[in-house]
Write a protein that holds these residues in place. Sequence first.
Motif, PDB file in Angstrom:
ATOM      1  N   ASN A 155       0.850  -1.197   0.000  1.00  0.00           N
ATOM      2  CA  ASN A 155       0.000   0.000   0.000  1.00  0.00           C
ATOM      3  C   ASN A 155       0.885   1.247   0.000  1.00  0.00           C
ATOM      4  O   ASN A 155       1.752   1.397   0.862  1.00  0.00           O
ATOM      5  CB  ASN A 155      -0.920  -0.013   1.225  1.00  0.00           C
TER       6      ASN A 155
ATOM      7  N   CYS B 142     -10.992  -7.652   2.633  1.00  0.00           N
ATOM      8  CA  CYS B 142      -9.964  -6.842   1.984  1.00  0.00           C
ATOM      9  C   CYS B 142      -9.380  -7.622   0.811  1.00  0.00           C
ATOM     10  O   CYS B 142      -9.207  -8.835   0.890  1.00  0.00           O
ATOM     11  CB  CYS B 142      -8.854  -6.449   2.974  1.00  0.00           C
ATOM     12  N   GLU B 146      -5.961  -3.020  -0.269  1.00  0.00           N
ATOM     13  CA  GLU B 146      -6.888  -2.364   0.655  1.00  0.00           C
ATOM     14  C   GLU B 146      -6.497  -2.553   2.117  1.00  0.00           C
ATOM     15  O   GLU B 146      -6.236  -3.669   2.549  1.00  0.00           O
ATOM     16  CB  GLU B 146      -8.295  -2.961   0.483  1.00  0.00           C
ATOM     17  N   ASN B 165      -9.370   5.798   4.246  1.00  0.00           N
ATOM     18  CA  ASN B 165      -9.549   4.838   3.159  1.00  0.00           C
ATOM     19  C   ASN B 165      -9.384   3.426   3.697  1.00  0.00           C
ATOM     20  O   ASN B 165      -8.486   3.174   4.500  1.00  0.00           O
ATOM     21  CB  ASN B 165      -8.514   5.073   2.056  1.00  0.00           C
ATOM     22  N   GLY B 166     -10.214   2.531   3.243  1.00  0.00           N
ATOM     23  CA  GLY B 166     -10.101   1.136   3.678  1.00  0.00           C
ATOM     24  C   GLY B 166     -11.445   0.623   4.140  1.00  0.00           C
ATOM     25  O   GLY B 166     -12.372   1.401   4.384  1.00  0.00           O
ATOM     26  N   ASN B 167     -11.561  -0.687   4.226  1.00  0.00           N
ATOM     27  CA  ASN B 167     -12.780  -1.276   4.758  1.00  0.00           C
ATOM     28  C   ASN B 167     -12.690  -1.289   6.273  1.00  0.00           C
ATOM     29  O   ASN B 167     -11.604  -1.278   6.845  1.00  0.00           O
ATOM     30  CB  ASN B 167     -12.952  -2.690   4.205  1.00  0.00           C
ATOM     31  N   ASP B 227     -15.504   0.005   1.524  1.00  0.00           N
ATOM     32  CA  ASP B 227     -15.104   1.273   0.895  1.00  0.00           C
ATOM     33  C   ASP B 227     -15.608   1.361  -0.548  1.00  0.00           C
ATOM     34  O   ASP B 227     -16.018   2.416  -0.992  1.00  0.00           O
ATOM     35  CB  ASP B 227     -13.574   1.358   0.903  1.00  0.00           C
ATOM     36  N   ASN B 228     -15.490   0.244  -1.256  1.00  0.00           N
ATOM     37  CA  ASN B 228     -15.823   0.276  -2.687  1.00  0.00           C
ATOM     38  C   ASN B 228     -17.052  -0.577  -2.991  1.00  0.00           C
ATOM     39  O   ASN B 228     -17.201  -1.629  -2.447  1.00  0.00           O
ATOM     40  CB  ASN B 228     -14.647  -0.260  -3.504  1.00  0.00           C
TER      41      ASN B 228
END
Lengths: 228, 228
Positions: A155, B142, B146, B165-167, B227-228
Motif C-alpha cells: 500500500n 480486503c 486495501e 480509506n479502507g474497509n 469502501d468500494n
Amino acid sequence: MKKGKLFGVGVGPGDKELITVKAIKILNNADIVFVPVMKNGDKAAFNIVEEYIKDKYIVECVMPMCRNLEKLESNYNLIADTIERELKKSKNVAFITLGDPTIYSTYIHIDSIISQRGYETEIIPAVTSFCAAAAKLNIPLCIRNEPLIIIPASNVKLKNYLNLNGNKVIMKAGSLVGDVIDILKKESMANKSYIIERCGMENEKIYNNIDKVEKNEEYFSIIIIKDN
Amino acid sequence: MKKGKLFGVGVGPGDKELITVKAIKILNNADIVFVPVMKNGDKAAFNIVEEYIKDKYIVECVMPMCRNLEKLESNYNLIADTIERELKKSKNVAFITLGDPTIYSTYIHIDSIISQRGYETEIIPAVTSFCAAAAKLNIPLCIRNEPLIIIPASNVKLKNYLNLNGNKVIMKAGSLVGDVIDILKKESMANKSYIIERCGMENEKIYNNIDKVEKNEEYFSIIIIKDN
C-alpha cells in the motif's frame, strides 16, 4: 440457481491442526478439490489438507501473482472456466485457500466470477495468519478500545497508516520486507515490531528484534507492530 | 517454569463447526475447563464445546464487563487466583473464549497475569467473528492493497477512523449500535454497511440495509463497512 456449488474453503494459516471441523466436512463431501499452487511449486494449502482429500479428484491450478490487473482478471477467468466445467456436471467443488478466504485471498476473485455466472458459492471462514502469529508470540492484537489496522506492505500510504494510533499488522511483505524494516527503523517502531515467517509451517522463524531479520523475501511474512 | 499450564482456547465465532482440530485436542487433554459466563447467564463459548467437555471438570466464571479499569483488573486477578490453585496442583487448565483470544478477548488479561506469575501459557487461535460475518455475507474484508481497520464502537475517535480509506469492521457495538447507525447515516456510509447479529448462533440476523436494524442492543453485533 444453477446446479453445482462452489465452496471456498479456508484451511487456516499453516499448522495442520488449525483447520476447522467445517472445512474437513466440506472437503469430505466435495466431488473435486481445486488446489492452488504457487509458481515456485509451493502448495502450502494442499500440505494442510493432504490427509483429508486422499480419495478426491484433485485439480492443481497455478495462481497468478502479478500486479497487472488486466492479466490477473484474465487468469481468474481461466480458472473460473475450469471450475464451471465441473459445476455444469452438477459437481460440488471445493477450492482450498490458505488463511481465511475473505482476507487478501486470490480465491475471492474466483468466487465473485462464479457467483456472477449464476452458481451458488459458499465461503468457509478460517483462522487468519495474523491471529496465529499473535498467538505464537503470546501477545494480544487488540484489547479494550484499541484499533487494529491490517495493511499490505505494498500500500503506497503504508507510512501514514503506521503513524495512526492502534496496533498494526503488515501483510504480504514478501519481497518488500527489507523496505518495510527500513521504514519501521526510520519511524522508531523497530523496538515494538515482531516478524514471523512461515507461522505454523516448516522452517517457522520468529523475530522479536527486527535487526536480526534475514532479508530473504519470504512470502509468508507477518509483521505486527504494537502501539503500547 | 512452574508446573501446570494454562491454555487460552479460542472456540470460534459461534457456529459449532467452526472450532479447530487443535482446540478440540487441547480440550480433550485438559484436566479442568474454565467457562466464561456473561452476567445475563449467556454461555456462548460453552455452547460451542459442550459435546467435547462432557467428562471434564468445569469451572464457570462470570466475566466482568464494566468500564472501570481498576475494578476489571481486580476481577481478573480473582479469576487468575482460582486458575492458579489448579496450576499449583500441576493441572492443565483450558480457558475457553469466544472468537479468537488475541482479538478483544477478556481471556488475554488473565493469560498475562498467569504468565507474570511464572506459569506457562499458550494461546490457541481461532476463527474471528468478523471473518465469519464476511463469509456469511459472501464479501471480502480486503483485497489487493486495501487496508482493513478493526475498531470497537466505544473508541472515541471512531468517526476519524471511519473516514480513512479502507474497509472497516466495528466490533462490540452492543448498547452503542444505535449511535453507530446514526454516525453511519450522517457520514453517508449507510448504503455500504452490513450488520450481522449473533453470526452462526441461534437467532442470527443479517442486515444489508441498516435502516431495518432493530436497535435491540444485541451484544454479538458486527458491522462491516466496505469502501468500494
